[in-house]
Design an enzyme around this catalytic site. Structure first.
Site, PDB file in Angstrom:
ATOM      1  N   LYS A  73      -3.468  -2.055   3.620  1.00  0.00           N
ATOM      2  CA  LYS A  73      -3.631  -3.137   2.612  1.00  0.00           C
ATOM      3  C   LYS A  73      -4.647  -4.073   2.427  1.00  0.00           C
ATOM      4  O   LYS A  73      -4.993  -4.397   3.686  1.00  0.00           O
ATOM      5  CB  LYS A  73      -2.104  -3.782   2.443  1.00  0.00           C
ATOM      6  CG  LYS A  73      -1.690  -4.249   1.412  1.00  0.00           C
ATOM      7  CD  LYS A  73      -0.983  -3.052   0.754  1.00  0.00           C
ATOM      8  CE  LYS A  73      -0.362  -3.140  -0.878  1.00  0.00           C
ATOM      9  NZ  LYS A  73       0.555  -2.336  -1.236  1.00  0.00           N
ATOM     10  N   ASP A  89      -2.758  -2.841  -6.827  1.00  0.00           N
ATOM     11  CA  ASP A  89      -1.249  -3.256  -6.509  1.00  0.00           C
ATOM     12  C   ASP A  89      -1.251  -4.591  -7.268  1.00  0.00           C
ATOM     13  O   ASP A  89      -1.896  -4.424  -8.479  1.00  0.00           O
ATOM     14  CB  ASP A  89      -1.328  -3.969  -4.968  1.00  0.00           C
ATOM     15  CG  ASP A  89      -0.063  -4.309  -4.251  1.00  0.00           C
ATOM     16  OD1 ASP A  89       0.584  -3.289  -4.069  1.00  0.00           O
ATOM     17  OD2 ASP A  89       0.449  -5.446  -4.449  1.00  0.00           O
TER      18      ASP A  89
END
Ligand code: GLU
Length: 445
Positions: free
Chosen positions: A124, A164
């Site tokens: 991430k 995201d």
């Protein structure tokens, strides 16, 4: 392994990373029993190796705003685990971004990606950059400056970022443009690309579609379906939009949406015009849902409140971590909610999950229910590798099958003696075993 001991040590090492500790704690509690049944895992110290990211890149992002001022943000990429495939996970641009949040997201991503059955490790990244209120040119300059650092550690076989919160098709385009310029390679390194330059059809909708397919699978276990259900959804971004679209198409009535400013209650439910308006709201860059009530007369805006006080059959939180607490959970239970399916990553607090599971309401964690997004990213990677573009119905069919398989896997590992499916346990055990076995086979690296 004793989960509580590991957590105590982790808290000492990372006292300022509560979200990361929360995510690890949930997984360890679920897998403790299975893990301890295989002494070879402990002998190889799998847990300590799994909870520490492989590496973290932190960097400075300097860019110039429209007024000519130099702005500085912090950028990160957490490469957590690549036992089953290249590092894979989104980029989040939001002022709340810090290492704790990215480590929690990267950790969750390992298990989520494992559940998809596709070859993707966990990662991430992101920045504390706030895209709200920025011009298109500012967004472009920021994305370019961000990629000036990130390009060194990503690649189609190394690490494949995606979107995201705060990162959608536009940002992926700007990021990709700079990557291509620096490397002189058009290799598909990011997913969520434009569909005329390597992006997969259905990727923008995939997370929300997958959540609704998963909800339907859950409801089928109690002989019901989503058709005719009243659904409360939070958020109005990418995940919420896809979920509203699919739920409405399948005959459900979506009665709420929300933003940081409050929530919208619309008893008539959504339709095509309202769903399109969600996109307009998002494009406005303001991060508010109030204009929805100004535009549609049947809709009411509730300032500063969460939608979980509205009676509904199904709740789908699609906004952000820890947005639904114990009180919200109790409201949902009292109001007759039958199913809570997470569209966001870790939107329910541990206390909320406890209350929901105690009441035996159907409950699925994001790492299972929202895996359709990254699964379709995996399908985008396959299309890029074979230099082909599949038609929308093929991608959708595969997505549906993947969500069905994830649901099945959760049932296989999460069925309790009383017949209740603990999807948290099911998802964590199924996701963990695949990664742990791969790590065992690859030796200590
Ligand atoms: N950010 C999404 C997630 O939380 C998608 C990641 C991806 O497609 O790589 O799973």
């Amino acid at each position: 392994m004793q989960a509580d001991k590991v957590i105590t040590a982790l808290k000492q090492r990372y006292p300022n990373e509560p979200e990361y500790i929360q995510a690890v704690h949930e997984v360890l509690l679920s897998i403790e029993e299975v893990y301890n049944a295989y002494p070879q895992f402990e002998a190889a110290n799998i847990i300590e190796r799994l909870i520490e990211p492989d590496r973290i890149l932190t960097f400075k992002v300097s860019w110039v705003d429209d007024a000519g001022h130099v702005q500085i943000n912090r950028g990160y990429r957490v490469q957590f685990n690549n036992a089953i495939g290249p590092y894979k996970g989104g980029l989040r641009f939001h002022p709340s971004v810090n290492l704790s949040i990215l480590k929690f997201l990267g950790f969750e991503q390992i298990f989520k990606n494992s559940l998809t059955t596709l070859a993707m490790g966990g990662a991430k990244g992101g920045s504390d950059f706030n895209p709200k209120g920025k011009s298109n040119a500012e967004i472009m300059r920021f994305c370019q400056a961000f990629m000036l650092e990130l390009w060194r550690i990503v690649g189609p076989e190394t690490d494949v970022p995606a979107g995201d919160i705060g990162v959608g098709g536009r940002e992926i385009g700007f990021l990709y443009g700079m990557y291509k310029k620096l490397t002189m390679e058009h290799n598909g390194v990011l997913t969520g690309k434009g569909t005329n330059w390597g992006g997969s059809l259905v990727r923008p909708e995939a997370t929300g579609f997958g959540v609704v397919y998963f909800t339907n699978e859950m409801l089928a276990t109690i002989g019901q379906s989503i058709e005719g259900k009243k659904i409360a959804i939070s958020g109005f971004g990418n995940v919420a939009w896809g979920a509203v679209k699919k739920a409405t198409e399948l005959g459900a009535k979506v009665i709420t949406l929300s933003g940081p400013d409050g929530y919208i209650y619309d008893p008539e439910g959504m339709n095509a015009e309202k769903i399109d308006f969600m996109l307009e709201l998002r494009a406005s860059n303001e991060d508010v849902v109030k204009p929805f009530a100004d535009r549609f007369s049947g809709a009411k805006f509730f300032d500063g409140r969460h939608p979980w006080e509205v009676p509904c059959d199904v709740a789908i939180p699609c906004a952000t971590q820890n947005e639904l607490d114990e009180n919200d959970a109790k409201n949902l239970i009292e109001n007759g909610c039958k199913c809570l399916c997470e569209g966001a990553n870790m939107p329910c607090t541990p206390q909320a999950i406890h209350a929901i599971q105690q009441s035996k309401i159907l409950y699925a964690p994001g790492k299972a229910a929202n895996a359709g997004g990254v699964a379709t990213s995996g399908l985008e990677m396959s299309q890029n590798a074979s230099k082909l573009a599949w038609p929308a119905n093929e991608v959708d069919m595969r997505l549906r099958q993947i969500m069905h398989n994830i649901h099945q896997n959760c049932m296989n590992y999460g069925k309790q003696p009383d017949g209740y499916t603990d999807y948290v346990k099911g998802a964590n055990i199924a996701g963990f075993l695949k990664v742990a076995n791969a790590m065992m086979e690859q030796g200590v690296v």
